[in-house]
Motif scaffolding. Structure first.
Motif, PDB file in Angstrom:
ATOM      1  N   HIS A  93      -2.118  -7.905  11.351  1.00 45.70           N
ATOM      2  CA  HIS A  93      -2.531  -6.709  10.613  1.00 45.70           C
ATOM      3  C   HIS A  93      -1.605  -6.529   9.407  1.00 45.70           C
ATOM      4  CE1 HIS A  93      -5.161  -5.714  13.952  1.00 45.70           C
ATOM      5  NE2 HIS A  93      -4.145  -5.884  14.774  1.00 45.70           N
ATOM      6  N   PRO A  94      -2.130  -6.652   8.181  1.00 46.68           N
ATOM      7  CA  PRO A  94      -1.263  -6.638   6.998  1.00 46.68           C
ATOM      8  C   PRO A  94      -0.674  -5.283   6.645  1.00 46.68           C
ATOM      9  CG  PRO A  94      -3.555  -6.754   6.352  1.00 46.68           C
ATOM     10  CD  PRO A  94      -3.533  -6.903   7.838  1.00 46.68           C
ATOM     11  N   ALA A  95      -1.247  -4.205   7.184  1.00 46.69           N
ATOM     12  CA  ALA A  95      -0.732  -2.857   6.927  1.00 46.69           C
ATOM     13  C   ALA A  95      -0.931  -2.024   8.183  1.00 46.69           C
ATOM     14  CB  ALA A  95      -1.457  -2.227   5.745  1.00 46.69           C
ATOM     15  N   VAL A  96       0.156  -1.447   8.699  1.00 47.75           N
ATOM     16  CA  VAL A  96       0.097  -0.707   9.964  1.00 47.75           C
ATOM     17  C   VAL A  96       0.888   0.583   9.825  1.00 47.75           C
ATOM     18  CG1 VAL A  96       0.501  -0.809  12.448  1.00 47.75           C
ATOM     19  CG2 VAL A  96       0.048  -2.912  11.189  1.00 47.75           C
ATOM     20  N   VAL A  97       0.273   1.692  10.243  1.00 49.44           N
ATOM     21  CA  VAL A  97       0.962   2.982  10.185  1.00 49.44           C
ATOM     22  C   VAL A  97       0.862   3.679  11.533  1.00 49.44           C
ATOM     23  CG1 VAL A  97       0.475   3.222   7.724  1.00 49.44           C
ATOM     24  CG2 VAL A  97      -1.077   4.260   9.368  1.00 49.44           C
ATOM     25  N   PRO A  98       1.895   4.430  11.919  1.00 49.89           N
ATOM     26  CA  PRO A  98       1.820   5.204  13.157  1.00 49.89           C
ATOM     27  C   PRO A  98       1.185   6.566  12.894  1.00 49.89           C
ATOM     28  CG  PRO A  98       4.034   5.341  12.248  1.00 49.89           C
ATOM     29  CD  PRO A  98       3.231   4.497  11.303  1.00 49.89           C
ATOM     30  N   GLY A  99       0.441   7.059  13.866  1.00 47.48           N
ATOM     31  CA  GLY A  99      -0.188   8.363  13.701  1.00 47.48           C
ATOM     32  C   GLY A  99      -0.399   9.054  15.031  1.00 47.48           C
ATOM     33  N   LEU A 100      -0.374  10.379  14.995  1.00 47.10           N
ATOM     34  CA  LEU A 100      -0.611  11.183  16.191  1.00 47.10           C
ATOM     35  C   LEU A 100      -1.953  11.904  16.073  1.00 47.10           C
ATOM     36  CD1 LEU A 100       2.909  12.833  16.657  1.00 47.10           C
ATOM     37  CD2 LEU A 100       1.953  10.895  17.925  1.00 47.10           C
ATOM     38  N   LEU A 115       1.982  -4.918   0.037  1.00 48.21           N
ATOM     39  CA  LEU A 115       2.551  -3.696  -0.533  1.00 48.21           C
ATOM     40  C   LEU A 115       2.873  -3.872  -2.015  1.00 48.21           C
ATOM     41  CD1 LEU A 115       3.402  -0.831   0.028  1.00 48.21           C
ATOM     42  CD2 LEU A 115       5.658  -1.671   0.712  1.00 48.21           C
ATOM     43  N   GLN A 116       3.383  -5.028  -2.388  1.00 50.57           N
ATOM     44  CA  GLN A 116       3.678  -5.265  -3.796  1.00 50.57           C
ATOM     45  C   GLN A 116       2.406  -5.243  -4.639  1.00 50.57           C
ATOM     46  OE1 GLN A 116       5.947  -8.951  -3.363  1.00 50.57           O
ATOM     47  NE2 GLN A 116       7.848  -7.865  -3.879  1.00 50.57           N
ATOM     48  N   HIS A 117       1.338  -5.815  -4.124  1.00 52.24           N
ATOM     49  CA  HIS A 117       0.061  -5.799  -4.844  1.00 52.24           C
ATOM     50  C   HIS A 117      -0.437  -4.368  -5.033  1.00 52.24           C
ATOM     51  CE1 HIS A 117      -3.974  -6.773  -6.153  1.00 52.24           C
ATOM     52  NE2 HIS A 117      -4.484  -6.159  -5.085  1.00 52.24           N
ATOM     53  N   ALA A 118      -0.310  -3.546  -3.999  1.00 53.46           N
ATOM     54  CA  ALA A 118      -0.764  -2.161  -4.082  1.00 53.46           C
ATOM     55  C   ALA A 118       0.052  -1.379  -5.108  1.00 53.46           C
ATOM     56  CB  ALA A 118      -0.682  -1.494  -2.713  1.00 53.46           C
ATOM     57  N   HIS A 119       1.360  -1.627  -5.146  1.00 54.91           N
ATOM     58  CA  HIS A 119       2.214  -0.908  -6.092  1.00 54.91           C
ATOM     59  C   HIS A 119       2.021  -1.402  -7.524  1.00 54.91           C
ATOM     60  CE1 HIS A 119       5.003   1.933  -4.089  1.00 54.91           C
ATOM     61  NE2 HIS A 119       4.576   1.302  -3.006  1.00 54.91           N
ATOM     62  N   ASP A 163       2.388   5.118   1.252  1.00 55.82           N
ATOM     63  CA  ASP A 163       2.091   3.777   0.765  1.00 55.82           C
ATOM     64  C   ASP A 163       0.800   3.221   1.322  1.00 55.82           C
ATOM     65  OD1 ASP A 163       4.652   2.906  -0.847  1.00 55.82           O
ATOM     66  OD2 ASP A 163       5.306   4.060   0.882  1.00 55.82           O
ATOM     67  N   ALA A 164       0.403   3.691   2.496  1.00 53.77           N
ATOM     68  CA  ALA A 164      -0.871   3.251   3.051  1.00 53.77           C
ATOM     69  C   ALA A 164      -2.025   3.630   2.123  1.00 53.77           C
ATOM     70  CB  ALA A 164      -1.079   3.858   4.433  1.00 53.77           C
ATOM     71  N   ALA A 165      -1.923   4.789   1.474  1.00 55.27           N
ATOM     72  CA  ALA A 165      -2.984   5.218   0.564  1.00 55.27           C
ATOM     73  C   ALA A 165      -3.116   4.262  -0.616  1.00 55.27           C
ATOM     74  CB  ALA A 165      -2.716   6.638   0.076  1.00 55.27           C
ATOM     75  N   LEU A 166      -2.000   3.711  -1.083  1.00 58.89           N
ATOM     76  CA  LEU A 166      -2.064   2.744  -2.181  1.00 58.89           C
ATOM     77  C   LEU A 166      -2.761   1.464  -1.726  1.00 58.89           C
ATOM     78  CD1 LEU A 166       1.530   3.109  -3.692  1.00 58.89           C
ATOM     79  CD2 LEU A 166      -0.607   4.065  -4.581  1.00 58.89           C
ATOM     80  N   VAL A 167      -2.461   1.038  -0.500  1.00 57.82           N
ATOM     81  CA  VAL A 167      -3.120  -0.162   0.037  1.00 57.82           C
ATOM     82  C   VAL A 167      -4.613   0.100   0.205  1.00 57.82           C
ATOM     83  CG1 VAL A 167      -3.246  -1.731   2.006  1.00 57.82           C
ATOM     84  CG2 VAL A 167      -1.017  -0.987   1.146  1.00 57.82           C
ATOM     85  N   GLU A 168      -4.958   1.281   0.713  1.00 59.60           N
ATOM     86  CA  GLU A 168      -6.373   1.645   0.858  1.00 59.60           C
ATOM     87  C   GLU A 168      -7.085   1.616  -0.487  1.00 59.60           C
ATOM     88  OE1 GLU A 168      -6.390   5.505   2.725  1.00 59.60           O
ATOM     89  OE2 GLU A 168      -4.746   4.880   4.032  1.00 59.60           O
ATOM     90  N   ALA A 169      -6.408   2.100  -1.538  1.00 53.08           N
ATOM     91  CA  ALA A 169      -7.024   2.217  -2.853  1.00 53.08           C
ATOM     92  C   ALA A 169      -7.394   0.865  -3.453  1.00 53.08           C
ATOM     93  CB  ALA A 169      -6.094   2.975  -3.802  1.00 53.08           C
ATOM     94  N   VAL A 170      -6.694  -0.198  -3.049  1.00 52.74           N
ATOM     95  CA  VAL A 170      -7.025  -1.525  -3.564  1.00 52.74           C
ATOM     96  C   VAL A 170      -7.880  -2.302  -2.572  1.00 52.74           C
ATOM     97  CG1 VAL A 170      -5.000  -1.642  -5.050  1.00 52.74           C
ATOM     98  CG2 VAL A 170      -4.835  -2.516  -2.699  1.00 52.74           C
ATOM     99  N   GLY A 171      -8.458  -1.594  -1.594  1.00 50.28           N
ATOM    100  CA  GLY A 171      -9.374  -2.226  -0.649  1.00 50.28           C
ATOM    101  C   GLY A 171      -8.710  -2.849   0.557  1.00 50.28           C
ATOM    102  N   GLY A 172      -7.434  -2.548   0.786  1.00 52.90           N
ATOM    103  CA  GLY A 172      -6.735  -3.135   1.922  1.00 52.90           C
ATOM    104  C   GLY A 172      -7.111  -2.483   3.238  1.00 52.90           C
TER     105      GLY A 172
END
Length: 217
Positions: free
Chosen positions: A120-127, A165-169, A178-187
């Motif tokens: 998984h190239p991008a992973v975030v924790p959430g409740l 992450l570098q591509h998103a930035h 930072d997850a939102a930036l990845v989402e914005a580029v289709g990640g």
């Protein structure tokens, strides 16, 4: 990330340097990160006005050679970019973490790295969200009530393949995480169960809650 001012905490210094049980939030965060076997390098992004304080924290950490300190920018995205620029060649997985979530346990870092290594190239924790959420317009009128079963309150650290992450930035966009930036580029971003201890210390009440957690331990 330790570059935020934290005005809602009402402190006379940046939030990351506010004391929690006699130790700064930043030092708590660095200690816990270094307790995770998967963490081999930390970049502390601090306000330019507090680089010496951040350097002192790095020097007395368990592995001072593995902690670098760089100045942050005016906005969060600029600060993360400064951290990315300070990565070492061998840093293939990047975890972006807020010092304000200073009690995030080492096991959370380990789980996130494992998820990235599992494909998984991008992973975030959430409740799960327990309150009913209302979306309102500029007049304060409710326009929708999202189904809370599909909502998550996202935390940090957030883990990414470095190149993702570098591509998103590289887009130059701004976002609150930072997850939102990845989402914005289709990640593709995967959400995994978060940790109650990874709550964000934003107000004096949050700081008091963190104090109670530490005293209970």
């Amino acid at each position: 990330m330790a570059a935020g001012q934290g005005t809602r905490l009402g402190a006379a210094q940046p939030k990351a340097f506010v004391a929690l049980a006699g130790v700064s939030l930043l030092e708590h965060a660095v200690r816990r990160a270094l307790e995770a076997d998967e963490v081999s390098h930390i970049v502390v992004v601090a306000p330019a006005s507090h680089l010496s304080e951040a350097g002192a924290i790095a020097s007395r950490s368990a592995r001072p050679a593995d902690v670098d300190v760089v100045p942050g920018g005016a906005e969060r995205t600029q600060s993360v970019a400064a951290g990315l620029a300070a990565l070492r060649p061998e840093d293939g997985i990047v975890l972006v973490h807020d010092a304000a979530r200073s009690l995030a346990p080492p096991s959370l870092y380990s789980r996130l790295v494992h998820e990235v290594r599992s494909g998984h190239p991008a992973v975030v924790p959430g409740l799960p969200v327990t309150d009913t959420i209302k979306q309102v317009d500029a007049r304060g009128v409710v326009v929708s009530t999202p189904d809370r079963s599909s909502l998550r309150a996202v935390q940090t650290p957030q883990a990414f393949l470095r190149e993702v992450l570098q591509h998103a930035h590289a887009t130059g966009a701004d976002a609150t995480d930072d997850a939102a930036l990845v989402e914005a580029v289709g990640g593709h971003v995967r959400v995994v169960p978060g940790e109650p201890l990874a709550f964000k210390i934003t107000t004096p009440d949050d700081l008091a809650l963190a104090e109670r957690h530490l005293s209970d331990r």
